[in-house]
Design a protein around this motif. Structure first.
Motif, mmCIF file in Angstrom:
data_model
loop_
_atom_site.group_PDB
_atom_site.id
_atom_site.type_symbol
_atom_site.label_atom_id
_atom_site.label_comp_id
_atom_site.label_asym_id
_atom_site.label_seq_id
_atom_site.Cartn_x
_atom_site.Cartn_y
_atom_site.Cartn_z
ATOM 1 N N GLU A 135 0.827 -1.209 0.000
ATOM 2 C CA GLU A 135 0.000 0.000 0.000
ATOM 3 C C GLU A 135 0.858 1.255 0.000
ATOM 4 N N THR A 136 2.043 1.167 0.670
ATOM 5 C CA THR A 136 2.961 2.301 0.648
ATOM 6 C C THR A 136 3.463 2.543 -0.771
ATOM 7 N N GLY A 137 3.832 1.477 -1.457
ATOM 8 C CA GLY A 137 4.275 1.605 -2.846
ATOM 9 C C GLY A 137 3.190 2.167 -3.736
ATOM 10 N N GLU A 138 1.970 1.729 -3.512
ATOM 11 C CA GLU A 138 0.839 2.226 -4.307
ATOM 12 C C GLU A 138 0.642 3.727 -4.082
ATOM 13 N N PHE A 139 0.794 4.165 -2.812
ATOM 14 C CA PHE A 139 0.646 5.588 -2.507
ATOM 15 C C PHE A 139 1.696 6.420 -3.238
ATOM 16 N N TRP A 140 2.976 6.010 -3.127
ATOM 17 C CA TRP A 140 4.039 6.801 -3.740
ATOM 18 C C TRP A 140 3.978 6.771 -5.255
ATOM 19 N N ALA A 141 3.349 5.754 -5.825
ATOM 20 C CA ALA A 141 3.228 5.680 -7.283
ATOM 21 C C ALA A 141 2.429 6.856 -7.836
ATOM 22 N N PHE A 142 1.479 7.371 -7.024
ATOM 23 C CA PHE A 142 0.693 8.536 -7.469
ATOM 24 C C PHE A 142 1.557 9.786 -7.573
ATOM 25 N N PHE A 143 2.714 9.764 -6.909
ATOM 26 C CA PHE A 143 3.603 10.929 -6.927
ATOM 27 C C PHE A 143 4.851 10.661 -7.769
ATOM 28 N N GLY A 144 4.776 9.623 -8.606
ATOM 29 C CA GLY A 144 5.893 9.315 -9.485
ATOM 30 C C GLY A 144 6.998 8.534 -8.821
ATOM 31 N N GLY A 145 6.732 7.914 -7.676
ATOM 32 C CA GLY A 145 7.723 7.131 -6.965
ATOM 33 C C GLY A 145 8.220 7.851 -5.727
ATOM 34 N N PHE A 146 8.885 7.091 -4.858
ATOM 35 C CA PHE A 146 9.344 7.663 -3.589
ATOM 36 C C PHE A 146 10.533 8.586 -3.784
ATOM 37 N N ALA A 147 10.560 9.653 -3.008
ATOM 38 C CA ALA A 147 11.706 10.570 -2.959
ATOM 39 C C ALA A 147 11.653 11.275 -1.617
ATOM 40 N N PRO A 148 12.798 11.736 -1.114
ATOM 41 C CA PRO A 148 12.789 12.435 0.178
ATOM 42 C C PRO A 148 11.861 13.641 0.159
ATOM 43 N N LEU A 149 11.198 13.873 1.300
ATOM 44 C CA LEU A 149 10.267 15.003 1.382
ATOM 45 C C LEU A 149 11.006 16.291 1.673
ATOM 46 N N PRO A 150 10.533 17.392 1.148
ATOM 47 C CA PRO A 150 11.172 18.680 1.420
ATOM 48 C C PRO A 150 10.877 19.142 2.839
ATOM 49 N N ARG A 151 11.702 20.031 3.365
ATOM 50 C CA ARG A 151 11.462 20.627 4.671
ATOM 51 C C ARG A 151 10.239 21.523 4.583
ATOM 52 N N LYS A 152 9.417 21.474 5.600
ATOM 53 C CA LYS A 152 8.184 22.268 5.602
ATOM 54 C C LYS A 152 8.519 23.746 5.647
ATOM 55 N N THR A 153 7.862 24.510 4.789
ATOM 56 C CA THR A 153 8.059 25.961 4.780
ATOM 57 C C THR A 153 6.894 26.624 5.499
ATOM 58 N N ALA A 154 7.198 27.639 6.261
ATOM 59 C CA ALA A 154 6.160 28.343 7.031
ATOM 60 C C ALA A 154 5.311 29.180 6.101
ATOM 61 N N SER A 155 3.993 29.023 6.211
ATOM 62 C CA SER A 155 3.046 29.819 5.437
ATOM 63 C C SER A 155 2.392 30.839 6.352
ATOM 64 N N ASP A 156 1.590 31.694 5.740
ATOM 65 C CA ASP A 156 0.867 32.688 6.545
ATOM 66 C C ASP A 156 -0.029 32.017 7.573
ATOM 67 N N GLU A 157 -0.554 30.849 7.207
ATOM 68 C CA GLU A 157 -1.482 30.163 8.104
ATOM 69 C C GLU A 157 -0.761 29.575 9.304
ATOM 70 N N ASP A 158 0.542 29.301 9.152
ATOM 71 C CA ASP A 158 1.303 28.717 10.254
ATOM 72 C C ASP A 158 1.839 29.761 11.216
ATOM 73 N N LYS A 159 1.759 31.019 10.821
ATOM 74 C CA LYS A 159 2.269 32.077 11.678
ATOM 75 C C LYS A 159 1.436 32.191 12.939
ATOM 76 N N THR A 160 2.089 32.310 14.042
ATOM 77 C CA THR A 160 1.386 32.491 15.311
ATOM 78 C C THR A 160 1.624 33.905 15.810
ATOM 79 N N VAL A 161 0.686 34.392 16.573
ATOM 80 C CA VAL A 161 0.813 35.734 17.116
ATOM 81 C C VAL A 161 1.780 35.687 18.282
ATOM 82 N N ASP A 162 2.869 36.453 18.178
ATOM 83 C CA ASP A 162 3.804 36.524 19.287
ATOM 84 C C ASP A 162 3.110 37.174 20.469
#
Length: 968
Positions: free
Chosen positions: A223-250
């Motif tokens: 099932e893992t192989g089937e999942f990654w096949a939708f994305f063209g095969g497995f590859a390392p994931l990128p580091r998450k980038t902070a979006s406006d929605e992830d910003k917290t109020v200091d």
């Protein structure tokens, strides 16, 4: 605020009159009702007004209004939604709390209305509503965030959208995949599965496969192989980038602004206090993530609309993170708003009239609209119910220093205000015996013995694998469950423990402990024979109250006093309690206003006294909180519109019913946090998160997952099979999702519990007479089989005094006095040991061969004596007595031969050293299996059966026998 016809939009007429949801979509700047079949379906190009009406326990209706703004809605439509929300509030009498909900930044309260989630669809009124179901299925990728409610957002279907921190759902035509980021929590994964179920039911008609994919798991899994096949095969994931929605109020300094002619002007003050708010003005309270709009009662509708516009400008300003707007009306501020102030009075002198609401009601009534929901409701008066089977077995200990002393049956319901007590109550559950272990602290008890009581109770809980529910109760704050279990409950002044005596000696305080030949005054209270109390109060006239009956005695002189506001039922309770406090003595009846001089002389003369009934904190609408007690600081998060599925096995939750506090502990909670459960409950009361001003002595219950008592589960639509499941929250919900339903427990259910009111055999009040109430023939022991009666008879004191006119509850109160500590009181003679053996054999008989139906329904009176095993049974006679069958079983077990004395290779020890109360205990043994160290002969002597026969008994039955012999 005045209300006129022009302020009422026709679409809002009749709104908010009954509990539930109502939704309007803004079309051409006017609200249009949304059909119920489309509730929960939102379009990104539209704005909506949502009204949530809740009926409280008092019968009053409470309103929350939300306006939801899609990310593509026009500024004009958003403004129209905000204004219409203010108008709807006016139509409801100006008391609702109003919330601004931006797409993707909804409040948890709003999302709780549409569990498990909302998934906004593209389009809107102007684009003709493109329905997804009319199109070919499109593969979509969603990101899920949230531990208690889930924010779902569709993201680009690409590998770059994935990360290690979040949970993603890939919705394909034939299968739904859930990808769990390696840094996501178990609780978040479990909640996301609810979204998977929603997508399966909504977009696949419940017919598609489901797969869970773990981050970091390579393609070895199909099932893992089937999942990654939708994305063209497995590859390392990128580091998450902070979006406006992830910003917290200091850290944002809270600022108060006053609205003047549509503009927000700062209010200068050293600290925030209620006095800064003027009833003729509107204010903004900027707290960063939340912006509150406070509207004075005397402000106009236009002023309120103007304040809402100023709040919109504030939150839409550049470089400001997304914020919620919450609008509150003077006199109806939320707990969160009040908590932002340094000081807020418990009650405010706000003239809250029914004028506005009444005008709206009158206006709508003329138009033929039912206005019941707009008018003030009278409180609903309900008699509290215990929600527990009151036919179980009760044991009580008094704490004395570091020890506990078992109370004899006749004293189980007699407590002293200077002492601490521990009680253990067992009662039949659905498929097993349930336990409640509690501590009761008298008002005059000392701190040392309170700590000792908690420690001793903890050891009892540990011996039962921490499964029983635990209760911490203070005198004067007893819950209905305690009163119903004890049925008759008496509290005397003073104390008998060493701790109390030492304390008053050190302080030089005279000992006012109750004496039978002294002067004493008791207030009698309760709702009936299965819930009645007598509380000793100061023997002075000011202790009287017209709403109660009292017992006054001085040695053999006894008066019963009935207040002018009491009923014949109250007076009957006096007679019942009198038989427990001063039996066999004739009393003199006194009516309020016609008392004798002797009565007043005993009280030291006449004086004024109250007439209002003493009312304990009433139960209100319950609130559920998840708890974080890391670093010793309690942080809570409220769960809105909660269900059983919100209780995660990895967490601790608090259920606050106002009158009681429940601390629910999941099976997967670590030992350290589990041990802190009582401390968490006490911290919750101390922090007062709901600003309820609850007493710190309110009852606290500790409830373990899988052993929830009925007085806890009543707050939910409960499925006991779910709480009995194994695994973590994610594993459990994945099992349910794949099996397509609720798990079933393959266990035979116990008998249906007796009605929660207690004794079903007590006739209605209208049918009772005094002679019937006091007839000894009506005495019955709560829920005990004949063998249990036989067992109890051998442990009870045969020389106990028999009351001449016992109330029917007395013996029902005192179940068999068999406990691990019963050796402290029982005779150690060989005769008594023989009696115990025969009684245990009688108990065993009911386990191995069930009684005939007729006998089960109408047990005969029987006596079990030491000679019973010697009787020769006639095993072929169907009319044999139960005693004969007991004797038969005992003899048959005794003659069995050939049993190995040491089958498990264990050493043999004498019974006296194996008892839990032994003065010379054996060490280095398995204390959970003390009975296995007995020799075969001594085992048969004590248990009345062989080890092999004993091992075939159900575990809970084994424990009962072991407790009887002080081996558990």
């Amino acid at each position: 605020m005045s209300v006129s016809m022009k302020d009422l939009d026709p679409a809002f007429q009749g709104a908010g009159q009954k509990a539930g949801l109502e939704i309007w979509r803004i079309e051409n700047f006017r609200p249009v009702p949304v059909p119920k079949s489309s509730y929960g379906k939102f379009f990104t190009g539209d704005s909506y007004v949502i009204l949530k009406t809740t009926a409280s326990k008092s019968g009053a209706l409470r309103h929350d209004i939300h306006y939801w703004l899609g990310k593509d809605t026009s500024q004009d439509e958003a403004g129209a939604a905000a204004i219409k929300t203010v108008e709807l509030d006016a139509a409801l009498g100006g008391r609702a709390v109003q919330y601004r909900e931006g797409q993707g930044h909804e409040t948890e309260k709003f999302l709780s209305y549409f569990k498990p989630c909302i998934i906004p669809q593209e389009g809107g009124v102007s684009s003709g509503f493109k329905h997804a179901e009319a199109e070919e299925h499109k593969t979509r990728l969603f990101v899920c965030k949230g531990k208690h409610v889930v924010h779902v957002k569709e993201v680009s279907f690409a590998r770059s959208s994935l990360n290690h921190d979040d949970i993603f759902i890939l919705d394909t035509k034939s299968k739904i995949f859930q990808f769990n980021g390696s840094n996501s929590s178990i609780q978040e994964r479990a909640k996301a599965l609810e979204v998977v179920q929603y997508i399966k039911d909504t977009y696949h008609d419940g017919k598609c496969e489901v797969a869970a994919v773990e981050d970091g798991k390579l393609m070895a899994d199909a099932e893992t192989g089937e999942f990654w096949a939708f994305f063209g095969g497995f590859a390392p994931l990128p580091r998450k980038t902070a979006s406006d929605e992830d910003k917290t109020v200091d850290t944002h300094p809270t600022k108060l602004l006053r609205i003047e002619k549509g503009n927000a002007e700062p209010v200068e003050a050293d600290s925030l206090t209620r006095d800064l708010l003027d009833t003729n003005k509107c204010y903004l309270l900027d707290c960063g993530i939340e912006v509150f709009v406070w509207m004075g009662r005397s402000t106009s509708l236009d002023e309120r609309k103007s304040a809402s516009g100023a709040a919109e400008e504030l939150v839409c300003s550049p470089d400001r993170p997304k914020s919620h707007i919450i609008r509150v009306i003077e006199g109806f501020e939320t707990v969160m708003f009040r908590s932002k102030f340094d000081s807020w009075p418990q009650t405010t002198n706000v003239a809250v009239s029914e004028d506005g609401r009444g005008k709206v009601a009158a206006l709508l009534k003329r138009q033929g609209v039912n206005v019941k929901g707009l008018l003030k409701s009278d409180p609903v008066k309900e008699e509290p119910q215990p929600y527990i089977d009151c036919t179980g077995n009760l044991q009580v200990w008094r704490v004395n220093g570091q020890e506990k002393i078992l109370l004899p049956a006749s004293d189980q319901s007699k407590f002293y205000s200077g002492d601490c007590y521990i009680f253990q109550y067992s009662y039949p559950g659905e498929d097993k015996e349930e336990y409640l272990i509690g501590t009761w602290f008298g008002k005059q008890s000392v701190e040392g013995e309170r700590a000792s009581a908690i420690s001793l109770a903890s050891k009892m809980l540990e011996s039962l694998k921490f499964l029983p529910a635990q209760a911490r109760i203070y005198e004067g704050n007893e819950p209905i469950q305690l009163y119903s279990i004890f049925q008759s409950f008496i509290v005397f002044k003073g104390g008998l423990s060493d701790g109390y005596k030492n304390d008053i000696a050190e302080k030089g305080i005279p000992d006012d402990t109750y004496k039978e030949d002294g002067i004493a005054l008791f207030r009698v209270q309760g709702t009936g024979p299965d819930n009645m109390q007598a509380i000793q109060v100061e023997a002075v006239a000011s202790s009287l109250n017209s709403s109660y009956c009292y017992i006054l005695h001085s040695d053999s002189t006894i008066f019963t006093w009935s207040g002018s506001l009491t009923t014949s039922d109250n007076q009957e309770l006096v007679e019942r309690q009198l038989d427990l406090i001063k039996p066999n003595v004739q009393s003199k009846t006194q009516k309020e206003g016609a008392e004798s001089d002797q009565f007043w002389d005993l009280l030291g003369g006449k004086s004024e006294y109250p007439s209002q009934k003493i009312v304990r904190e009433a139960e209100s609408d319950p609130h559920l909180f998840s708890c974080d007690f890391s670093k010793g600081n309690l942080k809570v998060t409220e769960i809105y519109n909660f269900t059983q599925d919100d209780l995660m096995t990895e967490d601790i939750f608090i259920l606050d019913s106002h009158s009681d506090i429940f601390v629910w502990v999941g099976q997967q909670v670590d030992t350290k946090n589990r041990a802190q459960a009582l401390t968490i409950g006490e911290s919750f009361l101390e922090c007062d998160f709901l600003l309820e001003k609850l007493s710190r002595e309110s009852p606290i219950y500790i409830v373990m997952e899988g052993s929830e008592p009925p007085f806890f589960t009543r707050f939910f639509k409960w499925d006991s099979a779910k709480s009995a499941m194994h695994g973590n929250s994610f594993q459990r919900k994945l099992t349910l999702l794949k099996s397509g339903g609720t798990p079933t427990v393959d266990k035979p259910k116990r008998r249906t519990p007796v009605s929660y009111g207690g004794r079903s055999s007590v006739p209605e009040k209208s049918q009772r007479s005094r002679s019937m109430s006091f007839s000894p023939d009506r005495v019955r022991v709560r829920g005990r089989s004949p063998a249990f009666n036989a067992l109890a008879a051998n442990f009870e004191n045969p020389n106990a005094r028999n009351l001449s006119t016992p109330p029917p509850v007395v013996r029902k109160l005192y179940p068999r006095s068999v406990t691990p500590d019963s050796g402290n009181l029982a005779s150690k003679s060989s005769g008594n040991l023989a009696s115990k053996s025969s009684a245990i054999a009688a108990l065993t008989a009911t386990f191995e061969q069930p009684p005939r139906a007729r006998e089960a329904l109408m047990p005969r009176s029987l006596k079990v004596s030491p000679e019973a095993p010697k009787q020769k049974p006639e095993t072929n006679d169907k009319e044999n007595s139960i005693s004969s069958r007991i004797g038969s079983l005992t003899i048959q077990e005794d003659v069995k031969e050939g049993e190995a004395e040491d089958e498990e290779g264990l050493p043999i020890y004498p019974y006296e050293q194996l008892k839990t109360t032994s003065t010379d205990p054996v060490t280095e043994i398995d204390v959970t299996k003390r009975e296995t160290y007995l020799s075969s002969e001594e085992f048969r002597e004590k248990f009345g059966m062989t080890k092999d026969a004993f091992s075939k008994l159900p575990k809970w039955k084994q424990n009962k026998l072991k407790m009887a012999l002080q081996l558990f």
